[in-house]
Design an enzyme around this catalytic site. Structure first.
Site, PDB file in Angstrom:
ATOM      1  N   ASN A   1       0.846  -1.191   0.000  1.00  0.00           N
ATOM      2  CA  ASN A   1       0.000   0.000   0.000  1.00  0.00           C
ATOM      3  C   ASN A   1       0.884   1.245   0.000  1.00  0.00           C
ATOM      4  O   ASN A   1       2.110   1.136   0.026  1.00  0.00           O
ATOM      5  CB  ASN A   1      -0.972  -0.015   1.191  1.00  0.00           C
ATOM      6  CG  ASN A   1      -0.241  -0.028   2.514  1.00  0.00           C
ATOM      7  OD1 ASN A   1       0.463   0.910   2.856  1.00  0.00           O
ATOM      8  ND2 ASN A   1      -0.389  -1.126   3.262  1.00  0.00           N
TER       9      ASN A   1
ATOM     10  N   ALA B   1       1.143   1.617  11.716  1.00  0.00           N
ATOM     11  CA  ALA B   1       1.392   0.889  10.469  1.00  0.00           C
ATOM     12  C   ALA B   1       0.118   0.752   9.647  1.00  0.00           C
ATOM     13  O   ALA B   1      -0.975   0.637  10.188  1.00  0.00           O
ATOM     14  CB  ALA B   1       1.950  -0.502  10.785  1.00  0.00           C
TER      15      ALA B   1
ATOM     16  N   ASP C   1      -4.786  -5.855   5.183  1.00  0.00           N
ATOM     17  CA  ASP C   1      -5.853  -6.626   5.827  1.00  0.00           C
ATOM     18  C   ASP C   1      -5.826  -8.085   5.404  1.00  0.00           C
ATOM     19  O   ASP C   1      -6.306  -8.953   6.116  1.00  0.00           O
ATOM     20  CB  ASP C   1      -7.218  -6.012   5.489  1.00  0.00           C
ATOM     21  CG  ASP C   1      -7.420  -4.692   6.217  1.00  0.00           C
ATOM     22  OD1 ASP C   1      -6.983  -4.601   7.381  1.00  0.00           O
ATOM     23  OD2 ASP C   1      -7.982  -3.745   5.634  1.00  0.00           O
TER      24      ASP C   1
ATOM     25  N   PRO D   1      -3.859 -11.258  10.774  1.00  0.00           N
ATOM     26  CA  PRO D   1      -4.258 -10.980  12.165  1.00  0.00           C
ATOM     27  C   PRO D   1      -4.410  -9.478  12.350  1.00  0.00           C
ATOM     28  O   PRO D   1      -3.647  -8.704  11.770  1.00  0.00           O
ATOM     29  CB  PRO D   1      -3.063 -11.500  12.979  1.00  0.00           C
ATOM     30  CG  PRO D   1      -1.922 -11.516  12.018  1.00  0.00           C
ATOM     31  CD  PRO D   1      -2.504 -11.763  10.662  1.00  0.00           C
TER      32      PRO D   1
ATOM     33  N   ILE E   1      -3.531  -6.803  14.472  1.00  0.00           N
ATOM     34  CA  ILE E   1      -2.540  -6.668  15.553  1.00  0.00           C
ATOM     35  C   ILE E   1      -3.053  -5.720  16.638  1.00  0.00           C
ATOM     36  O   ILE E   1      -2.971  -6.012  17.832  1.00  0.00           O
ATOM     37  CB  ILE E   1      -1.193  -6.161  14.980  1.00  0.00           C
ATOM     38  CG1 ILE E   1      -0.783  -7.028  13.783  1.00  0.00           C
ATOM     39  CG2 ILE E   1      -0.113  -6.165  16.051  1.00  0.00           C
ATOM     40  CD1 ILE E   1       0.349  -6.458  12.956  1.00  0.00           C
TER      41      ILE E   1
ATOM     42  N   PHE F   1      -4.729   3.927  14.617  1.00  0.00           N
ATOM     43  CA  PHE F   1      -5.001   4.922  13.588  1.00  0.00           C
ATOM     44  C   PHE F   1      -6.211   4.459  12.789  1.00  0.00           C
ATOM     45  O   PHE F   1      -6.485   3.258  12.711  1.00  0.00           O
ATOM     46  CB  PHE F   1      -3.801   5.057  12.634  1.00  0.00           C
ATOM     47  CG  PHE F   1      -2.825   6.100  13.083  1.00  0.00           C
ATOM     48  CD1 PHE F   1      -1.959   5.848  14.134  1.00  0.00           C
ATOM     49  CD2 PHE F   1      -2.774   7.334  12.456  1.00  0.00           C
ATOM     50  CE1 PHE F   1      -1.060   6.810  14.556  1.00  0.00           C
ATOM     51  CE2 PHE F   1      -1.877   8.307  12.874  1.00  0.00           C
ATOM     52  CZ  PHE F   1      -1.020   8.047  13.922  1.00  0.00           C
TER      53      PHE F   1
HETATM   54  N1  CTP Z   1      -4.177  -2.620  12.160  1.00  0.00           N
HETATM   55  C1  CTP Z   1      -3.448  -3.656  12.698  1.00  0.00           C
HETATM   56  N2  CTP Z   1      -3.488  -4.889  12.113  1.00  0.00           N
HETATM   57  C2  CTP Z   1      -4.207  -5.106  11.004  1.00  0.00           C
HETATM   58  C3  CTP Z   1      -4.955  -4.048  10.442  1.00  0.00           C
HETATM   59  C4  CTP Z   1      -4.907  -2.818  11.037  1.00  0.00           C
HETATM   60  O1  CTP Z   1      -2.765  -3.465  13.714  1.00  0.00           O
HETATM   61  N3  CTP Z   1      -4.216  -6.302  10.460  1.00  0.00           N
HETATM   62  C5  CTP Z   1      -4.184  -1.324  12.844  1.00  0.00           C
HETATM   63  C6  CTP Z   1      -3.539  -0.205  12.081  1.00  0.00           C
HETATM   64  O2  CTP Z   1      -2.156  -0.075  12.417  1.00  0.00           O
HETATM   65  C7  CTP Z   1      -4.339   0.996  12.551  1.00  0.00           C
HETATM   66  C8  CTP Z   1      -5.711   0.441  12.830  1.00  0.00           C
HETATM   67  O3  CTP Z   1      -5.525  -0.961  12.978  1.00  0.00           O
HETATM   68  O4  CTP Z   1      -3.863   1.483  13.782  1.00  0.00           O
HETATM   69  C9  CTP Z   1      -6.752   0.733  11.800  1.00  0.00           C
HETATM   70  O5  CTP Z   1      -6.514   0.072  10.645  1.00  0.00           O
HETATM   71  P1  CTP Z   1      -7.577   0.095   9.408  1.00  0.00           P
HETATM   72  O6  CTP Z   1      -6.949  -0.698   8.312  1.00  0.00           O
HETATM   73  O7  CTP Z   1      -7.979   1.486   9.105  1.00  0.00           O
HETATM   74  O8  CTP Z   1      -8.806  -0.615  10.048  1.00  0.00           O
HETATM   75  P2  CTP Z   1      -9.614  -1.828   9.610  1.00  0.00           P
HETATM   76  O9  CTP Z   1     -10.049  -2.503  10.830  1.00  0.00           O
HETATM   77  O10 CTP Z   1      -8.862  -2.617   8.615  1.00  0.00           O
HETATM   78  O11 CTP Z   1     -10.884  -1.168   8.962  1.00  0.00           O
HETATM   79  P3  CTP Z   1     -11.249  -0.796   7.448  1.00  0.00           P
HETATM   80  O12 CTP Z   1     -10.070  -1.241   6.590  1.00  0.00           O
HETATM   81  O13 CTP Z   1     -12.483  -1.520   7.209  1.00  0.00           O
HETATM   82  O14 CTP Z   1     -11.396   0.687   7.483  1.00  0.00           O
END
Ligand code: CTP
Length: 397
Positions: free
Chosen positions: A208, A272, A276, A303, A305, A323
């Site tokens: 990304n 980070a 997903d 996962p 995190i 975030f």
């Molecule tokens: N995050 C994480 N692990 C993941 C995905 C996200 O730790 N597998 C953390 C990111 O570092 C960030 C927060 O979750 O602090 C939000 O991530 P975001 O991708 O915006 O949230 P999602 O739950 O994936 O929601 P969506 O993509 O549906 O907006």
């Protein structure tokens, strides 16, 4: 002021070693106790007599000196300081440090010490720019060593460019900053940053647009307030900050492992942009193009995190900050995300392409807490980081 602070000053063997005499004077003016160590090569540029006289302490230079070993062993010598300063840090000394060598008193002390280390490199411009030196520098920064300089300018060798030892007063400032008792001193914080790369096969991956700029700025700001920072970063565009422990990872699964190993800590900031999904059953050999046949990719969920750490029963950090990168209904979506993930705060930003935030130098964030939201004006990512670090310091006080 540096009253009551003990500096173990390691003088490397370069022409800039003469400036270490001035550095010793400036340190002593500010009340520091300077314990000098010279490498054998340093003795070609400054005399032990001048160093001892200015430091007011005997110079140490021999690993196998029975007299001094009986008074204070070299292991103890490495531990008595508040800060170890290497000035000038020559290319050779940096290389030995990066390798973890212990072939003289200086490198043995550097390997045995448990106190922070600051280096002030000085060398010819080509030596400084050589990939080997830059590799060694990256290793040392990754080990949590702080670096000040080198400056750019005319050099003793007649060339021009970066490589000059930082001015003694600038080194003193860096020493004062490194020793400052910030509000986060003694606190352990982990920061995740950058994108993750999810392999499709050995040469292709899904990524990304995260540059890692915001996470890097946050780690630097927390470190500046005295925190002990584990910086767990995916493959980012910007270099990692100085003075933090850098743990490079590539995939979300590796980031999860690194985060688990960094626990327990007082606070965790998840900046980070974690993918997903990963590719289920990524191929271990390169997928070949076949005429008229398109490959299909199957995805598996990575996962989460942030959610995992926020919902831990044991070892949950006191403050968990996530975030939310959103393009629509930023505050509503981020507020829901905070509840869903179980974190304490969410920093929400609008990453629609027209904002220029993702990959840019500025950010406009809303801090979502259990009390509602606080919208910060658009500002540089550095300023966002310092504001957040200050809020974290308040919350952990
Ligand atoms: N995050 C994480 N692990 C993941 C995905 C996200 O730790 N597998 C953390 C990111 O570092 C960030 C927060 O979750 O602090 C939000 O991530 P975001 O991708 O915006 O949230 P999602 O739950 O994936 O929601 P969506 O993509 O549906 O907006």
């Amino acid at each position: 002021m540096l009253t009551g602070k003990r500096i173990l000053l390691i003088i490397g063997g370069g022409i800039a070693a003469y400036k270490s005499l001035e550095l010793i004077r400036r340190l002593r003016e500010r009340g520091a106790d300077v314990v000098p160590v010279m490498t054998e090569a340093a003795g070609q540029f400054v005399t032990p007599m001048s160093v001892t006289a200015l430091a007011g302490n005997p110079v140490h230079s021999d690993l196998f000196d029975l007299g001094t070993e009986a008074e204070m062993g070299h292991i103890q010598l490495s531990r008595v300081a508040d800060l170890v300063v290497v000035a000038p840090a020559t290319a050779h000394l940096m290389a030995r440090m990066a390798q973890g060598m212990a072939d003289d008193l200086a490198t043995t002390l550097l390997l045995a010490t448990d106190t922070p280390v600051l280096i002030a490199p000085a060398m010819n411009v080509r030596m400084w720019e050589h990939p080997a030196t830059q590799r060694n520098l990256a290793t040392l920064l990754g080990d949590g060593i702080t670096c000040t300089g080198p400056d750019e300018g005319d050099m003793a060798c007649g060339e021009y460019g970066p490589g000059r030892l930082a001015e003694p007063l600038a080194i003193v400032e860096a020493i004062e900053a490194r020793l400052a008792d910030g509000p986060l001193k003694g606190r352990r914080v982990l920061v995740t940053s950058g994108p993750t790369h999810e392999p499709i096969d050995p040469v292709r991956y899904i990524a990304n647009r995260s540059s890692g700029a915001q996470g890097t700025a946050i780690a630097a700001a927390l470190s500046a307030l005295g925190a002990d920072v584990d910086f767990i970063t995916g493959p980012a565009d910007v270099p990692p900050p100085q003075g933090v422990r850098v743990i490079p990872v590539e995939t979300a699964a590796q980031m999860m492992d690194a985060v688990q190993q960094s626990l327990p800590c007082d606070a965790a900031v998840f900046a980070a942009a974690v993918a997903d999904w990963c590719v289920a059953g990524a191929s271990s050999s390169k997928i070949k193009k076949k005429a008229g046949k398109l490959p299909t990719l199957e995805f598996a969920e990575n996962p989460d995190i942030l959610a995992h750490v926020a919902q831990l029963k044991r070892d949950r950090p006191r403050l968990v900050v996530g975030f939310a990168a959103e393009t629509d209904d930023v505050i509503a979506n981020a507020t829901a995300k905070r509840a869903r993930k179980g974190c304490d705060w969410i920093l929400a930003n609008d990453v629609s392409p027209e904002t220029g935030i993702m990959g840019g130098t500025e950010n406009a964030v809303h801090l979502i807490t259990e009390d509602g939201h606080d919208s910060w004006p658009r500002m540089t990512k550095d300023l966002v980081a310092r504001k957040l670090a200050a809020r974290i310091a308040e919350a952990l006080a």
